[in-house]
Structure formats: structure tokens, C-alpha cells
Design a protein around this motif. Structure first.
Motif, PDB file in Angstrom:
ATOM      1  N   ARG A 152       0.828  -1.204   0.000  1.00 56.31           N
ATOM      2  CA  ARG A 152       0.000   0.000   0.000  1.00 56.31           C
ATOM      3  C   ARG A 152       0.866   1.260   0.000  1.00 56.31           C
ATOM      4  O   ARG A 152       0.619   2.198  -0.746  1.00 56.31           O
ATOM      5  N   SER A 153       1.894   1.269   0.847  1.00 54.97           N
ATOM      6  CA  SER A 153       2.751   2.463   0.913  1.00 54.97           C
ATOM      7  C   SER A 153       3.569   2.625  -0.368  1.00 54.97           C
ATOM      8  O   SER A 153       3.830   3.748  -0.798  1.00 54.97           O
ATOM      9  N   MET A 154       3.966   1.513  -0.997  1.00 55.59           N
ATOM     10  CA  MET A 154       4.729   1.588  -2.246  1.00 55.59           C
ATOM     11  C   MET A 154       3.889   2.184  -3.377  1.00 55.59           C
ATOM     12  O   MET A 154       4.419   2.790  -4.290  1.00 55.59           O
ATOM     13  N   ARG A 155       2.570   2.013  -3.309  1.00 54.37           N
ATOM     14  CA  ARG A 155       1.697   2.604  -4.326  1.00 54.37           C
ATOM     15  C   ARG A 155       1.712   4.118  -4.250  1.00 54.37           C
ATOM     16  O   ARG A 155       1.461   4.798  -5.234  1.00 54.37           O
ATOM     17  N   LYS A 156       1.986   4.634  -3.069  1.00 50.36           N
ATOM     18  CA  LYS A 156       1.979   6.079  -2.867  1.00 50.36           C
ATOM     19  C   LYS A 156       3.303   6.739  -3.243  1.00 50.36           C
ATOM     20  O   LYS A 156       3.340   7.932  -3.502  1.00 50.36           O
ATOM     21  N   VAL A 157       4.387   5.969  -3.250  1.00 54.76           N
ATOM     22  CA  VAL A 157       5.711   6.519  -3.521  1.00 54.76           C
ATOM     23  C   VAL A 157       6.326   5.759  -4.691  1.00 54.76           C
ATOM     24  O   VAL A 157       7.055   4.806  -4.502  1.00 54.76           O
ATOM     25  N   MET A 158       5.998   6.175  -5.892  1.00 56.50           N
ATOM     26  CA  MET A 158       6.492   5.499  -7.087  1.00 56.50           C
ATOM     27  C   MET A 158       7.674   6.266  -7.667  1.00 56.50           C
ATOM     28  O   MET A 158       7.755   7.488  -7.539  1.00 56.50           O
ATOM     29  N   THR A 159       8.589   5.536  -8.323  1.00 56.44           N
ATOM     30  CA  THR A 159       9.689   6.195  -9.019  1.00 56.44           C
ATOM     31  C   THR A 159       9.134   6.893 -10.256  1.00 56.44           C
ATOM     32  O   THR A 159       8.012   6.614 -10.695  1.00 56.44           O
ATOM     33  N   SER A 160       9.928   7.765 -10.850  1.00 56.34           N
ATOM     34  CA  SER A 160       9.459   8.467 -12.051  1.00 56.34           C
ATOM     35  C   SER A 160       9.198   7.480 -13.190  1.00 56.34           C
ATOM     36  O   SER A 160       8.253   7.652 -13.962  1.00 56.34           O
ATOM     37  N   ALA A 161      10.005   6.428 -13.293  1.00 59.68           N
ATOM     38  CA  ALA A 161       9.782   5.426 -14.344  1.00 59.68           C
ATOM     39  C   ALA A 161       8.502   4.641 -14.078  1.00 59.68           C
ATOM     40  O   ALA A 161       7.716   4.391 -15.002  1.00 59.68           O
ATOM     41  N   LYS A 190       5.621   6.875 -14.964  1.00 57.97           N
ATOM     42  CA  LYS A 190       5.449   7.024 -16.423  1.00 57.97           C
ATOM     43  C   LYS A 190       4.799   5.773 -17.012  1.00 57.97           C
ATOM     44  O   LYS A 190       3.872   5.861 -17.816  1.00 57.97           O
ATOM     45  N   LEU A 191       5.278   4.613 -16.596  1.00 54.45           N
ATOM     46  CA  LEU A 191       4.706   3.368 -17.091  1.00 54.45           C
ATOM     47  C   LEU A 191       3.256   3.226 -16.625  1.00 54.45           C
ATOM     48  O   LEU A 191       2.374   2.853 -17.407  1.00 54.45           O
ATOM     49  N   ARG A 192       2.992   3.557 -15.393  1.00 52.12           N
ATOM     50  CA  ARG A 192       1.623   3.475 -14.876  1.00 52.12           C
ATOM     51  C   ARG A 192       0.677   4.359 -15.683  1.00 52.12           C
ATOM     52  O   ARG A 192      -0.449   3.972 -15.985  1.00 52.12           O
ATOM     53  N   ASN A 193       1.131   5.548 -16.045  1.00 53.31           N
ATOM     54  CA  ASN A 193       0.284   6.445 -16.822  1.00 53.31           C
ATOM     55  C   ASN A 193      -0.069   5.867 -18.191  1.00 53.31           C
ATOM     56  O   ASN A 193      -1.116   6.181 -18.748  1.00 53.31           O
ATOM     57  N   TYR A 246       6.106 -11.862  -2.723  1.00 57.80           N
ATOM     58  CA  TYR A 246       6.796 -10.702  -3.294  1.00 57.80           C
ATOM     59  C   TYR A 246       5.763  -9.627  -3.621  1.00 57.80           C
ATOM     60  O   TYR A 246       4.581  -9.917  -3.748  1.00 57.80           O
ATOM     61  N   ILE A 247       6.246  -8.419  -3.823  1.00 54.17           N
ATOM     62  CA  ILE A 247       5.389  -7.345  -4.311  1.00 54.17           C
ATOM     63  C   ILE A 247       5.971  -6.910  -5.650  1.00 54.17           C
ATOM     64  O   ILE A 247       7.086  -6.390  -5.704  1.00 54.17           O
ATOM     65  N   VAL A 248       5.231  -7.169  -6.724  1.00 50.86           N
ATOM     66  CA  VAL A 248       5.721  -6.833  -8.064  1.00 50.86           C
ATOM     67  C   VAL A 248       5.214  -5.446  -8.445  1.00 50.86           C
ATOM     68  O   VAL A 248       4.195  -4.987  -7.945  1.00 50.86           O
ATOM     69  N   ASP A 249       5.939  -4.779  -9.342  1.00 47.08           N
ATOM     70  CA  ASP A 249       5.563  -3.420  -9.738  1.00 47.08           C
ATOM     71  C   ASP A 249       4.191  -3.390 -10.412  1.00 47.08           C
ATOM     72  O   ASP A 249       3.314  -2.635 -10.009  1.00 47.08           O
TER      73      ASP A 249
END
Length: 123
Positions: free
Chosen positions: A15-24, A27-30, A51-54
Motif C-alpha cells: 500500500r505504501s509503495m503505491r503512494k511513492v512510485m519512481t518516475s519510471a 510514467k509506465l503506470r500512466n 513478493y510485491i511486483v511493480d
């Protein structure tokens, strides 16, 4: 598809990783969010096999990872290989892209994802 049983600590981490994403990752998420990429649906920071995958497309058992420079370190390389092997043993296909590749060439990254997802070269 039901979630893999996951300790509450790991689920909170996802959950916390969803809030703090890298710029890459952002960009991919968008490009792939809300079925924008040829109608493909992806989940972000998705728990699989401990595991938690991107990004994951559970219906096709497809994982997309955005790897930064920290993934070139010896321990990280070994960890990534073990993680990929574990996911592949469970039937998942794992695609890894370097952050730089995502930032500079998102179109080709998306085209590769579409081809592997089974939609062919209709990009």
C-alpha cells in the motif's frame, strides 16, 4: 483471482509503495492504467508468492518490473534472479525494463508488453 495470502506487514508495504512510485514507475503506470494500453488491465504493487511486483496482469500471469540502478548491485541481481525464477515456477511471465528505457522509450516498452500479452504486433 484471489490474492495470495500475505502477512499484514507486507500488504501495508505494498500500500505504501503505491503512494511513492519512481518516475519510471509513474510514467509506465500512466501508459497502462485504466486499460489504456490496448485494453490491458494491470494491478500495481501487486503481491504474488510473498513478493510485491511493480505491475501485474493476473488474467495472463504477466509481471512487469521497472528496475533502477540499484538492481545492478550483486546482491540485487541474485535476488532478482531468485524472484523471477520463483514467479516463473508459478507460471508467471516476468518482463523487466530499466528505468532509463521506460523514461526514454516508453513506446517500445509498451509495444513489447502488448506483444507478450498476446495481442500481437497490432500496436
Amino acid at each position: 483471482m484471489p490474492h495470495t495470502p500475505l502477512p499484514p506487514k507486507h500488504r501495508a508495504n505494498a500500500r505504501s509503495m503505491r503512494k511513492v512510485m519512481t518516475s519510471a514507475e509513474l510514467k509506465l503506470r500512466n501508459e497502462i492504467r485504466a486499460h489504456r494500453l490496448m485494453g490491458l488491465g494491470f494491478r500495481r504493487q501487486f503481491p504474488i508468492a510473498g513478493y510485491i511486483v511493480d505491475f501485474a496482469r493476473p488474467e495472463k500471469k504477466l509481471v512487469v518490473e521497472a528496475d533502477g540502478s540499484q538492481h545492478t548491485e550483486t546482491d540485487a541481481v541474485a535476488s532478482d534472479q531468485a524472484r523471477t525464477l520463483r514467479l516463473e515456477q508459478d507460471g508467471w511471465t516476468v518482463l523487466r525494463f530499466w528505468d532509463d528505457e521506460i523514461i526514454r522509450d516508453i513506446d517500445n516498452v509498451c509495444q513489447h508488453i502488448v506483444i507478450v500479452a498476446g495481442l500481437g504486433a497490432c500496436f
